[in-house]
Design an enzyme around this catalytic site. Sequence first.
Site, short mmCIF file in Angstrom:
data_model
loop_
_atom_site.label_atom_id
_atom_site.label_comp_id
_atom_site.label_asym_id
_atom_site.label_seq_id
_atom_site.Cartn_x
_atom_site.Cartn_y
_atom_site.Cartn_z
N CYS A 2 68.28 50.57 1.42
CA CYS A 2 69.86 50.78 1.80
C CYS A 2 70.42 50.17 3.20
CB CYS A 2 70.07 52.88 2.59
SG CYS A 2 69.72 53.29 0.89
N ARG A 27 69.83 42.90 1.13
CA ARG A 27 68.93 43.56 1.03
C ARG A 27 68.91 44.30 -0.37
NH1 ARG A 27 68.45 45.31 6.23
NH2 ARG A 27 67.23 48.68 5.79
N TRP A 74 70.50 51.78 -2.42
CA TRP A 74 69.35 51.63 -3.27
C TRP A 74 68.86 53.32 -3.65
CZ3 TRP A 74 63.92 52.13 -3.60
CH2 TRP A 74 63.47 51.34 -4.37
N ASN A 100 70.16 55.92 6.13
CA ASN A 100 68.90 54.79 4.89
C ASN A 100 67.31 55.90 5.06
OD1 ASN A 100 67.46 53.06 4.63
ND2 ASN A 100 67.87 51.78 5.89
N GLY A 101 66.66 56.25 3.99
CA GLY A 101 65.71 56.71 3.95
C GLY A 101 65.17 57.76 3.49
N GLU A 485 51.20 34.53 -6.80
CA GLU A 485 52.87 34.34 -6.04
C GLU A 485 53.86 33.61 -6.94
OE1 GLU A 485 54.71 35.37 -3.67
OE2 GLU A 485 55.91 34.71 -3.05
N LYS A 489 56.79 36.06 -8.25
CA LYS A 489 58.60 35.01 -8.13
C LYS A 489 58.89 35.35 -9.35
CE LYS A 489 59.55 35.15 -4.73
NZ LYS A 489 58.64 35.56 -4.01
N GLU A 492 60.65 38.12 -10.92
CA GLU A 492 61.34 39.15 -9.46
C GLU A 492 62.79 38.65 -10.03
OE1 GLU A 492 60.01 40.33 -5.18
OE2 GLU A 492 59.96 37.48 -5.79
N HIS A 508 37.35 36.20 -19.32
CA HIS A 508 36.75 37.60 -19.11
C HIS A 508 38.02 38.15 -19.56
CE1 HIS A 508 33.23 36.59 -17.17
NE2 HIS A 508 34.20 35.92 -15.47
N LYS A 607 65.10 44.20 -0.38
CA LYS A 607 64.94 42.95 0.51
C LYS A 607 63.63 43.24 1.69
CE LYS A 607 64.58 38.70 2.60
NZ LYS A 607 63.69 38.20 1.40
#
Length: 612
Positions: A2, A27, A74, A100-101, A485, A489, A492, A508, A607
Site C-alpha cells: 500500500c 510499490r 495491496w 497501510n499495514g 536469483e 527474476k 516475477e 538428486h 516493492k
Amino acid sequence: MCGIVGYTGTKQAYPIVIKGLKRLEYRGYDSAGVALQQNGKVKLYKKQGQVADLEENIGTQNVEGTTGIGHTRWATHGEPSDRNSHPHLSASGKIAMIHNGIIENYAQLKSELHRKGYTFNSDTDTEVLLNFIEEIKIQNDCSLEEALRIALKRVTGAYVILLIDDENPDTIIAARKGSPLVIGVGKNEHFLGSDASPMLEYTKEVVYVNDYELAIVKPDELILKNIGNEKITPYIQKLDIELAAIEKGGYDHFMLKEIFEQPQTIFDSMRGRLDAKAGTITMSGVQQYSEQLIKANRIIIVACGTSWHAGLVAEYIFEEICRVNVEVECASDYRYRNPVINKGHVIIVISKSGETADTIVAIENAKEKGAIILGVVNVVGSSIARLSHAGAYTHAGHEIGVASTKAFTAQLVVLTLIALKVAYMKGSISNERYKKLLAELEAIPEKAAWILNRHESIKKIAEKYKNARDFLYLGRGYNFAIALEGALKLKEISYIHAEGYPAAEMKHGPIALVDDELPVVFVATKDAYHEKIVSNISEIKARKGMVISVITEGDEAITEISDDVISIPEADEIVAPMLTVIPLQLLSYYIGVAKNLDVDKPRNLAKSVTVE
Ligand code: F6R
C-alpha cells in the site's frame, strides 16, 4: 505494498495526490482512492484497478479542495474491489481514513463494535479501526486526535494511518508504527507519503516520522507527538534524490533503466570506499565494530528474497576469505524461530527498502538479545537503517521496478567490501589476493557495461524461449545463489515457473524434469568448479534438455555443448556474481516484454513488503 499520499496547503490537493499515487505505483497495488475536504465535508472517490482507472472514473466530478489523502491498496483483508478500496468512511460519514499495514486484533475489535450495533461496508481491518476510533471519540466526547491516541493503545499490528474529517479543516492527522511515513515540509504546505517520491518535485526538506508518533499536519504547522501526548521537535532532513532518478529517462520500463544503470550504481556503491591503488577500503560502520567482527566465530545474515540471495553469495565470500562460520537466514522464517543469539553476536541485515516487515522484526528480536546489527541498506533513513547499530548504505539510487536489479548488484559490492575489510583486518587473506580482489572490484563497472552492450543477443535468446512452461537454473559455488536469483527474476517478470538449484544437486531429483522442452540455464563461468559444471551440462544434453549457458568469454568447451551462450568478461569467481546476474536480469526482462506483461508492476507483487 500500500502507498499513502497526503497534501494540505494552498494548492489544489487532487492533482498532487494523484501524481503522488502514480509515483508510488511501483510499490504494487490493486486499487486506488482519494478523499478530499470540500466545504467542510469529506468526499471519497475510489476504484479497483490502476490510478488511471480511478481518474477515469472520477471524470469531470468536482475535485476541488486544498486538503486530501490518497491510497494505493495491496489487498490483505478482503479481495481487491471498489468497496474494499481505501479511503474508508466512518459510520457517521464524517471521518475518512487510509491505512497501510495490518491490524492484527481487528477481529476482536470488530466483534466489540458489532455488539454496539456497528455494521461494515467492507471486509477490511481498516474500516474496523476507523469505526473503533470514532466510537472512542463519541464515548469520550474528545477530539479526533485524542480518540486516535486512545485507540492506538488497544491496537496490535503495523500501520501508517492518515485521517481527515469534517471538524478539522485543512488538517491531516497521521500515526505510524512499523510502516514508513515521510512528511515533506513546504512553504505553507505539507506533503505526506510512504516515501519521499510523491513530494520530490515540491520540496527537499523532509521529516521521517518514527514508530509510536502522531502528526497533526496543517498548511503552516507540523506538530509531532508521542503516544503519551508529549510534543517532539520535528527533525528536518535534506533529501539528496533528484527528480530524474524517479523518472524513466527514455527507457521503456524502469526495470530496463535500472538494469542499464548498473555500471554507474556499482561504481557508486564503491565510491569513496575502495581505493585499489592504495589498497584501502574505508567503511566507518565496519571500522566501528572491527573488534567484534574480527573476533566473531559466527556471523548471521538475515534478509528476504533477492536480498537473501545476496546474503547467500556473501556467505561463500566470508567463509572463504574471512574463515568464519556464516549462517544465512530468511527473515520471514527466522523471526518466528527461537534462534540462539547471544550478546555480541554479529548480524548482517540486508534490505533494499529498509522497510521489509519480516526483516525488521527479525532484527528487533536479535537486538533485544544483545546482537550487534550491521545494516546493508539502500534507502537512507529507512527503518532498518535506523534500527542498525552501524552499516553501509548501498547507494544504488531509487529502484522503482518491482523486481530488484541494481539494488542487488550494489548489495553484492558492499558485502564483498565488508568481507574484504574484515579479512584484511583479521589477516585471513594474503596481501596478494587482497590486492587482486580490490583491482577486480574496481574493474566491475566496465565489465558490466561490456555485458549490457551485448543486450541484443540476449533479446534473441528471450524470443526463442519465451513460450517455455518451465525453466531450470543451475549454478555451483558462488553462482548457485545467482541461479536462484535468475529463477526468481523469471518467475516475477514472466510468470514462467522456474527453479534454481545447485548444479551438483540436480542428479538428486530435478533431473527427472529434463526433456526436450525444458530450457536449463547454467551459470557456468570459469571458476574452481568449471570441469564439474561441464559434466552437468553434458548430463542435461544427454537427456535432450535445451541449455543456455552464461560463460566466461571464449569458453569453447561450454559453447560447443550448449544451445545458446551468453558471455561475460573474465572475472575472479568472488566478484563474478556481480556480472553473471546481469544477463539473467535481461533475459527475464525481455521474456516478460515478449509476453506483453507489465514488467514494472508484476501481478501480486509489492516493492516494499511492509506486512508479515
Ligand atoms: C525480488 C524482490 C524481493 C525483495 C524482498 C526483500 O525482485 O525485490 O524479493 O528482495 O522483498 O526486500 P528488501 O530488500 O527491500 O528487504
